[in-house]
Motif scaffolding. Structure first.
Motif, PDB file in Angstrom:
ATOM      1  N   CYS A  83       6.013  96.264 -32.005  1.00 28.59           N
ATOM      2  CA  CYS A  83       4.625  96.563 -32.360  1.00 28.59           C
ATOM      3  C   CYS A  83       3.962  97.145 -31.113  1.00 28.59           C
ATOM      4  O   CYS A  83       3.262  96.440 -30.367  1.00 28.59           O
ATOM      5  CB  CYS A  83       3.897  95.305 -32.834  1.00 28.59           C
ATOM      6  SG  CYS A  83       4.672  94.491 -34.241  1.00 28.59           S
ATOM      7  N   LYS A 111      11.361  93.626 -34.424  1.00 30.01           N
ATOM      8  CA  LYS A 111      10.436  94.738 -34.589  1.00 30.01           C
ATOM      9  C   LYS A 111       9.667  94.972 -33.295  1.00 30.01           C
ATOM     10  O   LYS A 111       9.392  94.030 -32.538  1.00 30.01           O
ATOM     11  CB  LYS A 111       9.422  94.452 -35.711  1.00 30.01           C
ATOM     12  CG  LYS A 111      10.003  94.477 -37.120  1.00 30.01           C
ATOM     13  CD  LYS A 111      10.406  95.874 -37.548  1.00 30.01           C
ATOM     14  CE  LYS A 111      10.949  95.876 -38.961  1.00 30.01           C
ATOM     15  NZ  LYS A 111      11.461  97.213 -39.358  1.00 30.01           N
ATOM     16  N   PRO A 158       8.242  84.151 -41.296  1.00 24.62           N
ATOM     17  CA  PRO A 158       7.533  85.288 -41.895  1.00 24.62           C
ATOM     18  C   PRO A 158       8.392  86.554 -41.934  1.00 24.62           C
ATOM     19  O   PRO A 158       9.429  86.641 -41.273  1.00 24.62           O
ATOM     20  CB  PRO A 158       6.332  85.483 -40.965  1.00 24.62           C
ATOM     21  CG  PRO A 158       6.207  84.223 -40.207  1.00 24.62           C
ATOM     22  CD  PRO A 158       7.578  83.650 -40.097  1.00 24.62           C
ATOM     23  N   LYS A 159       7.930  87.523 -42.699  1.00 18.70           N
ATOM     24  CA  LYS A 159       8.588  88.820 -42.795  1.00 18.70           C
ATOM     25  C   LYS A 159       7.991  89.766 -41.757  1.00 18.70           C
ATOM     26  O   LYS A 159       6.807  90.090 -41.794  1.00 18.70           O
ATOM     27  CB  LYS A 159       8.404  89.415 -44.193  1.00 18.70           C
ATOM     28  CG  LYS A 159       8.871  88.499 -45.323  1.00 18.70           C
ATOM     29  CD  LYS A 159      10.359  88.172 -45.212  1.00 18.70           C
ATOM     30  CE  LYS A 159      10.813  87.286 -46.362  1.00 18.70           C
ATOM     31  NZ  LYS A 159      12.230  86.874 -46.224  1.00 18.70           N
ATOM     32  N   HIS A 184       8.279  92.871 -41.325  1.00 21.07           N
ATOM     33  CA  HIS A 184       7.801  94.178 -41.773  1.00 21.07           C
ATOM     34  C   HIS A 184       6.333  94.129 -42.181  1.00 21.07           C
ATOM     35  O   HIS A 184       5.683  95.172 -42.308  1.00 21.07           O
ATOM     36  CB  HIS A 184       8.678  94.722 -42.915  1.00 21.07           C
ATOM     37  CG  HIS A 184       8.573  93.949 -44.189  1.00 21.07           C
ATOM     38  ND1 HIS A 184       9.489  92.987 -44.536  1.00 21.07           N
ATOM     39  CD2 HIS A 184       7.668  93.992 -45.203  1.00 21.07           C
ATOM     40  CE1 HIS A 184       9.167  92.483 -45.718  1.00 21.07           C
ATOM     41  NE2 HIS A 184       8.066  93.061 -46.141  1.00 21.07           N
ATOM     42  N   ASN A 185       5.788  92.943 -42.364  1.00 20.65           N
ATOM     43  CA  ASN A 185       4.350  92.781 -42.610  1.00 20.65           C
ATOM     44  C   ASN A 185       3.568  92.530 -41.327  1.00 20.65           C
ATOM     45  O   ASN A 185       2.392  92.184 -41.367  1.00 20.65           O
ATOM     46  CB  ASN A 185       4.110  91.614 -43.568  1.00 20.65           C
ATOM     47  CG  ASN A 185       4.653  91.875 -44.956  1.00 20.65           C
ATOM     48  OD1 ASN A 185       4.670  93.008 -45.408  1.00 20.65           O
ATOM     49  ND2 ASN A 185       5.125  90.831 -45.621  1.00 20.65           N
ATOM     50  N   ARG A 186       4.246  92.683 -40.175  1.00 18.75           N
ATOM     51  CA  ARG A 186       3.673  92.388 -38.855  1.00 18.75           C
ATOM     52  C   ARG A 186       3.367  90.905 -38.688  1.00 18.75           C
ATOM     53  O   ARG A 186       2.627  90.507 -37.795  1.00 18.75           O
ATOM     54  CB  ARG A 186       2.413  93.217 -38.580  1.00 18.75           C
ATOM     55  CG  ARG A 186       2.650  94.713 -38.583  1.00 18.75           C
ATOM     56  CD  ARG A 186       1.447  95.448 -38.039  1.00 18.75           C
ATOM     57  NE  ARG A 186       1.650  96.881 -38.075  1.00 18.75           N
ATOM     58  CZ  ARG A 186       0.813  97.770 -37.543  1.00 18.75           C
ATOM     59  NH1 ARG A 186      -0.280  97.357 -36.933  1.00 18.75           N
ATOM     60  NH2 ARG A 186       1.059  99.050 -37.623  1.00 18.75           N
ATOM     61  N   ALA A 187       3.907  90.090 -39.550  1.00 18.17           N
ATOM     62  CA  ALA A 187       3.661  88.647 -39.468  1.00 18.17           C
ATOM     63  C   ALA A 187       4.704  87.999 -38.568  1.00 18.17           C
ATOM     64  O   ALA A 187       5.843  88.473 -38.454  1.00 18.17           O
ATOM     65  CB  ALA A 187       3.709  88.028 -40.856  1.00 18.17           C
ATOM     66  N   TYR A 188       4.323  86.925 -37.918  1.00 16.24           N
ATOM     67  CA  TYR A 188       5.258  86.175 -37.084  1.00 16.24           C
ATOM     68  C   TYR A 188       4.707  84.784 -36.818  1.00 16.24           C
ATOM     69  O   TYR A 188       3.515  84.523 -36.994  1.00 16.24           O
ATOM     70  CB  TYR A 188       5.516  86.887 -35.751  1.00 16.24           C
ATOM     71  CG  TYR A 188       4.302  87.040 -34.848  1.00 16.24           C
ATOM     72  CD1 TYR A 188       3.883  86.012 -34.005  1.00 16.24           C
ATOM     73  CD2 TYR A 188       3.568  88.221 -34.846  1.00 16.24           C
ATOM     74  CE1 TYR A 188       2.773  86.140 -33.190  1.00 16.24           C
ATOM     75  CE2 TYR A 188       2.456  88.366 -34.035  1.00 16.24           C
ATOM     76  CZ  TYR A 188       2.068  87.327 -33.201  1.00 16.24           C
ATOM     77  OH  TYR A 188       0.958  87.461 -32.401  1.00 16.24           O
TER      78      TYR A 188
END
Length: 284
Positions: A213, A211, A267-268, A270-274
Protein backbone atom coordinates in the motif's frame (compact mmCIF):
# COMPACT_ATOMS: atom_id res chain seq x y z
CA UNK A 1 -25.04 23.07 7.08
CA UNK A 2 -22.23 23.08 4.54
CA UNK A 3 -21.81 19.76 2.74
CA UNK A 4 -18.47 18.00 3.06
CA UNK A 5 -16.40 17.81 -0.09
CA UNK A 6 -15.40 14.44 -1.50
CA UNK A 7 -11.80 15.04 -0.37
CA UNK A 8 -12.96 15.74 3.19
CA UNK A 9 -15.02 12.55 3.20
CA UNK A 10 -12.05 10.52 1.97
CA UNK A 11 -9.74 11.96 4.62
CA UNK A 12 -12.26 11.33 7.39
CA UNK A 13 -12.91 7.75 6.29
CA UNK A 14 -9.17 7.05 6.00
CA UNK A 15 -8.58 8.30 9.54
CA UNK A 16 -11.48 6.22 10.81
CA UNK A 17 -10.29 3.03 9.13
CA UNK A 18 -6.68 3.35 10.21
CA UNK A 19 -7.63 4.44 13.71
CA UNK A 20 -4.55 6.63 14.08
CA UNK A 21 -6.38 9.65 15.43
CA UNK A 22 -9.54 10.03 17.49
CA UNK A 23 -12.26 11.72 15.48
CA UNK A 24 -14.11 14.69 17.00
CA UNK A 25 -17.63 14.12 18.24
CA UNK A 26 -20.32 15.03 15.74
CA UNK A 27 -22.01 17.13 18.41
CA UNK A 28 -20.24 20.13 19.89
CA UNK A 29 -21.24 22.40 22.74
CA UNK A 30 -23.18 25.39 21.46
CA UNK A 31 -22.41 29.02 22.28
CA UNK A 32 -25.68 29.09 24.23
CA UNK A 33 -24.51 26.20 26.42
CA UNK A 34 -21.20 27.97 27.06
CA UNK A 35 -23.02 31.18 28.00
CA UNK A 36 -25.34 29.30 30.34
CA UNK A 37 -22.43 27.53 32.04
CA UNK A 38 -20.66 30.86 32.49
CA UNK A 39 -23.75 32.40 34.09
CA UNK A 40 -24.16 29.42 36.43
CA UNK A 41 -20.48 29.54 37.42
CA UNK A 42 -20.65 33.28 38.14
CA UNK A 43 -23.74 32.81 40.29
CA UNK A 44 -22.27 29.94 42.32
CA UNK A 45 -18.64 31.04 42.64
CA UNK A 46 -17.61 32.59 45.99
CA UNK A 47 -13.82 32.35 45.48
CA UNK A 48 -12.28 35.60 44.20
CA UNK A 49 -9.10 33.77 43.15
CA UNK A 50 -11.01 31.87 40.48
CA UNK A 51 -13.53 34.44 39.30
CA UNK A 52 -14.57 34.30 35.67
CA UNK A 53 -12.70 36.73 33.39
CA UNK A 54 -13.33 36.36 29.64
CA UNK A 55 -9.79 37.39 28.68
CA UNK A 56 -8.62 34.07 30.15
CA UNK A 57 -11.26 31.97 28.38
CA UNK A 58 -10.01 28.76 26.78
CA UNK A 59 -13.24 27.32 25.41
CA UNK A 60 -13.38 23.55 24.74
CA UNK A 61 -16.53 22.56 22.88
CA UNK A 62 -15.74 19.01 21.81
CA UNK A 63 -15.35 17.14 25.11
CA UNK A 64 -18.86 17.16 26.59
CA UNK A 65 -20.39 14.81 24.04
CA UNK A 66 -17.27 12.80 23.19
CA UNK A 67 -17.07 9.20 24.46
CA UNK A 68 -14.54 8.53 27.18
CA UNK A 69 -11.50 6.35 26.63
CA UNK A 70 -11.28 6.52 22.84
CA UNK A 71 -8.04 4.72 21.99
CA UNK A 72 -6.51 2.94 19.03
CA UNK A 73 -6.82 -0.64 20.24
CA UNK A 74 -4.08 -1.84 17.86
CA UNK A 75 -1.37 0.37 19.37
CA UNK A 76 -2.81 0.11 22.88
CA UNK A 77 -2.59 -3.70 22.94
CA UNK A 78 0.57 -3.94 20.84
CA UNK A 79 2.61 -1.73 23.15
CA UNK A 80 1.47 -3.60 26.25
CA UNK A 81 2.19 -6.95 24.58
CA UNK A 82 5.73 -5.89 23.72
CA UNK A 83 6.40 -4.45 27.17
CA UNK A 84 5.20 -7.63 28.88
CA UNK A 85 7.54 -9.69 26.70
CA UNK A 86 10.56 -7.54 27.52
CA UNK A 87 9.69 -7.55 31.22
CA UNK A 88 9.38 -11.34 31.19
CA UNK A 89 12.98 -11.79 30.03
CA UNK A 90 14.46 -8.48 31.37
CA UNK A 91 17.58 -8.10 29.18
CA UNK A 92 20.51 -5.97 30.30
CA UNK A 93 19.82 -3.64 27.36
CA UNK A 94 16.83 -3.78 25.04
CA UNK A 95 17.24 -2.45 21.49
CA UNK A 96 14.31 -1.00 19.58
CA UNK A 97 13.84 0.03 15.96
CA UNK A 98 11.21 2.63 15.25
CA UNK A 99 8.52 1.74 17.80
CA UNK A 100 6.30 4.24 19.62
CA UNK A 101 8.31 6.22 22.16
CA UNK A 102 5.31 7.60 24.05
CA UNK A 103 3.67 4.16 24.14
CA UNK A 104 5.90 1.08 24.09
CA UNK A 105 9.15 2.75 25.17
CA UNK A 106 7.41 4.61 27.99
CA UNK A 107 6.07 1.26 29.25
CA UNK A 108 9.62 -0.14 29.35
CA UNK A 109 10.87 2.83 31.35
CA UNK A 110 8.29 2.18 34.06
CA UNK A 111 10.25 -0.92 35.10
CA UNK A 112 13.63 0.82 34.73
CA UNK A 113 14.69 -0.92 31.53
CA UNK A 114 17.84 0.31 29.79
CA UNK A 115 17.00 0.94 26.13
CA UNK A 116 18.85 1.79 22.93
CA UNK A 117 16.63 3.36 20.27
CA UNK A 118 17.44 3.38 16.56
CA UNK A 119 15.54 5.49 14.02
CA UNK A 120 16.37 7.18 10.73
CA UNK A 121 14.94 10.51 11.87
CA UNK A 122 16.61 12.94 14.27
CA UNK A 123 15.27 13.16 17.80
CA UNK A 124 15.95 16.25 19.88
CA UNK A 125 14.54 14.95 23.15
CA UNK A 126 16.94 15.18 26.07
CA UNK A 127 16.68 11.69 27.56
CA UNK A 128 19.69 11.97 29.87
CA UNK A 129 17.84 12.96 33.03
CA UNK A 130 17.97 11.63 36.56
CA UNK A 131 14.29 10.69 36.37
CA UNK A 132 14.64 8.55 33.22
CA UNK A 133 17.95 7.06 34.37
CA UNK A 134 16.59 6.10 37.78
CA UNK A 135 17.53 2.63 39.05
CA UNK A 136 19.57 1.71 36.02
CA UNK A 137 17.02 2.55 33.34
CA UNK A 138 17.30 5.12 30.59
CA UNK A 139 17.49 5.72 26.86
CA UNK A 140 20.37 5.94 24.39
CA UNK A 141 19.40 7.24 20.94
CA UNK A 142 21.15 6.35 17.69
CA UNK A 143 20.07 8.09 14.48
CA UNK A 144 20.67 5.51 11.79
CA UNK A 145 19.07 3.73 8.87
CA UNK A 146 18.18 0.46 10.59
CA UNK A 147 17.79 -1.49 7.35
CA UNK A 148 21.16 -3.19 7.83
CA UNK A 149 22.20 -2.19 11.38
CA UNK A 150 25.73 -1.65 10.10
CA UNK A 151 26.78 -0.06 13.40
CA UNK A 152 25.88 -3.18 15.44
CA UNK A 153 28.12 -6.26 15.59
CA UNK A 154 27.00 -9.81 14.83
CA UNK A 155 25.62 -11.84 17.75
CA UNK A 156 25.90 -8.87 20.11
CA UNK A 157 22.49 -8.12 21.61
CA UNK A 158 19.99 -10.01 23.76
CA UNK A 159 16.69 -8.40 22.90
CA UNK A 160 15.28 -6.41 19.98
CA UNK A 161 11.89 -5.04 18.99
CA UNK A 162 10.38 -3.38 15.93
CA UNK A 163 6.70 -2.67 16.50
CA UNK A 164 4.86 -1.29 13.46
CA UNK A 165 8.03 -0.08 11.75
CA UNK A 166 9.48 -2.67 9.34
CA UNK A 167 6.45 -2.47 7.03
CA UNK A 168 7.41 1.14 6.22
CA UNK A 169 11.06 0.53 5.35
CA UNK A 170 12.20 1.55 1.88
CA UNK A 171 9.04 3.42 0.90
CA UNK A 172 10.34 6.96 1.47
CA UNK A 173 7.60 7.83 3.94
CA UNK A 174 10.03 8.67 6.74
CA UNK A 175 12.82 10.09 4.58
CA UNK A 176 14.48 6.72 3.95
CA UNK A 177 15.77 5.84 0.48
CA UNK A 178 13.45 3.91 -1.84
CA UNK A 179 14.42 0.26 -1.49
CA UNK A 180 11.75 -2.37 -2.28
CA UNK A 181 13.49 -5.14 -0.32
CA UNK A 182 14.35 -3.01 2.72
CA UNK A 183 11.86 -4.83 4.96
CA UNK A 184 13.56 -8.18 4.30
CA UNK A 185 17.06 -6.70 4.63
CA UNK A 186 16.04 -5.35 8.03
CA UNK A 187 14.76 -8.74 9.23
CA UNK A 188 18.02 -10.37 8.11
CA UNK A 189 19.93 -7.69 10.02
CA UNK A 190 17.83 -8.30 13.11
CA UNK A 191 18.66 -11.98 13.22
CA UNK A 192 22.33 -11.26 12.46
CA UNK A 193 22.84 -8.98 15.46
CA UNK A 194 20.93 -11.12 17.96
CA UNK A 195 22.84 -13.52 20.18
CA UNK A 196 21.99 -17.20 20.34
CA UNK A 197 18.73 -17.43 22.32
CA UNK A 198 18.20 -13.71 21.75
CA UNK A 199 14.58 -12.55 21.44
CA UNK A 200 12.91 -10.59 18.66
CA UNK A 201 9.51 -8.93 19.14
CA UNK A 202 7.94 -7.81 15.90
CA UNK A 203 4.62 -6.42 14.75
CA UNK A 204 3.45 -5.80 11.18
CA UNK A 205 0.11 -5.62 9.37
CA UNK A 206 -1.11 -9.14 8.53
CA UNK A 207 -3.81 -10.47 6.24
CA UNK A 208 -4.46 -13.38 3.90
CA UNK A 209 -1.91 -12.27 1.26
CA UNK A 210 1.06 -9.96 0.73
CA UNK A 211 0.26 -6.46 -0.53
CA UNK A 212 2.00 -3.11 -0.94
CA UNK A 213 0.00 0.00 0.00
CA UNK A 214 2.43 2.65 -1.28
CA UNK A 215 3.76 4.73 0.38
CA UNK A 216 2.10 3.88 3.70
CA UNK A 217 3.03 0.28 4.45
CA UNK A 218 3.12 -3.35 3.38
CA UNK A 219 0.70 -6.07 4.47
CA UNK A 220 2.12 -9.57 5.03
CA UNK A 221 1.01 -13.14 5.19
CA UNK A 222 2.39 -14.40 8.54
CA UNK A 223 4.39 -17.09 6.74
CA UNK A 224 6.24 -14.42 4.74
CA UNK A 225 7.71 -13.02 7.95
CA UNK A 226 8.52 -16.48 9.32
CA UNK A 227 10.27 -17.51 6.10
CA UNK A 228 12.42 -14.36 6.05
CA UNK A 229 13.73 -15.09 9.55
CA UNK A 230 15.29 -18.40 8.57
CA UNK A 231 17.78 -18.51 11.46
CA UNK A 232 15.11 -18.02 14.10
CA UNK A 233 12.36 -20.08 15.68
CA UNK A 234 8.85 -18.68 15.94
CA UNK A 235 7.81 -18.79 19.61
CA UNK A 236 4.40 -17.21 19.33
CA UNK A 237 2.30 -15.44 16.72
CA UNK A 238 -1.12 -13.84 17.01
CA UNK A 239 -3.04 -10.79 15.91
CA UNK A 240 -4.92 -8.01 17.63
CA UNK A 241 -8.69 -8.01 17.32
CA UNK A 242 -10.45 -5.29 19.25
CA UNK A 243 -8.81 -5.37 22.70
CA UNK A 244 -7.71 -9.00 22.55
CA UNK A 245 -4.91 -11.06 21.00
CA UNK A 246 -6.01 -14.04 18.93
CA UNK A 247 -3.32 -16.71 19.15
CA UNK A 248 -2.45 -18.39 15.84
CA UNK A 249 0.85 -20.17 16.54
CA UNK A 250 2.75 -21.28 19.63
CA UNK A 251 5.95 -23.30 20.02
CA UNK A 252 5.41 -25.75 22.83
CA UNK A 253 6.87 -29.16 23.73
CA UNK A 254 9.27 -28.98 20.76
CA UNK A 255 6.51 -28.53 18.19
CA UNK A 256 4.61 -25.68 16.61
CA UNK A 257 0.90 -25.67 17.41
CA UNK A 258 -1.19 -23.86 14.80
CA UNK A 259 -4.71 -22.49 15.19
CA UNK A 260 -5.79 -22.76 11.56
CA UNK A 261 -9.23 -21.30 12.25
CA UNK A 262 -7.62 -18.13 13.56
CA UNK A 263 -5.35 -17.88 10.52
CA UNK A 264 -8.29 -18.43 8.19
CA UNK A 265 -10.18 -15.62 9.93
CA UNK A 266 -7.66 -12.92 9.01
CA UNK A 267 -8.89 -10.01 6.87
CA UNK A 268 -8.72 -9.96 3.08
CA UNK A 269 -5.77 -7.84 2.00
CA UNK A 270 -7.35 -6.96 -1.35
CA UNK A 271 -9.80 -4.80 0.64
CA UNK A 272 -6.81 -3.02 2.25
CA UNK A 273 -7.91 -4.59 5.52
CA UNK A 274 -5.46 -6.02 8.04
CA UNK A 275 -4.90 -6.82 11.68
CA UNK A 276 -1.72 -6.04 13.59
CA UNK A 277 0.25 -9.27 13.78
CA UNK A 278 2.43 -9.94 16.84
CA UNK A 279 5.48 -12.19 16.45
CA UNK A 280 7.96 -13.45 19.03
CA UNK A 281 11.09 -15.22 17.76
CA UNK A 282 14.13 -16.75 19.43
CA UNK A 283 17.47 -17.12 17.64
CA UNK A 284 18.67 -20.69 17.15
Amino acid sequence: MQKKTLAQKIVRETLRLFGKYPLPSHKMMSNAEIAQDKATYTRLNKDARFRLDSKWDYICKGDKYAPNGVVDCQYFIQDMWGARKVLEHKPDVHYDVGSSVFGFIAHLLTFNQKITLLDIRPMNNQFNTSFLNERGGGITYIQSNATRLENIADDSIQSLSALCSVEHFGLGRYGDPIEPDAWESALKAFQRVLQSNGRLYLSVPVADEDKLCFNAHRIYKPQTIIDALDSMQIVQMGYIKDFDVIECMKWENNSLHINQNALDSMPKAHNRAYYTGLFEFIKN
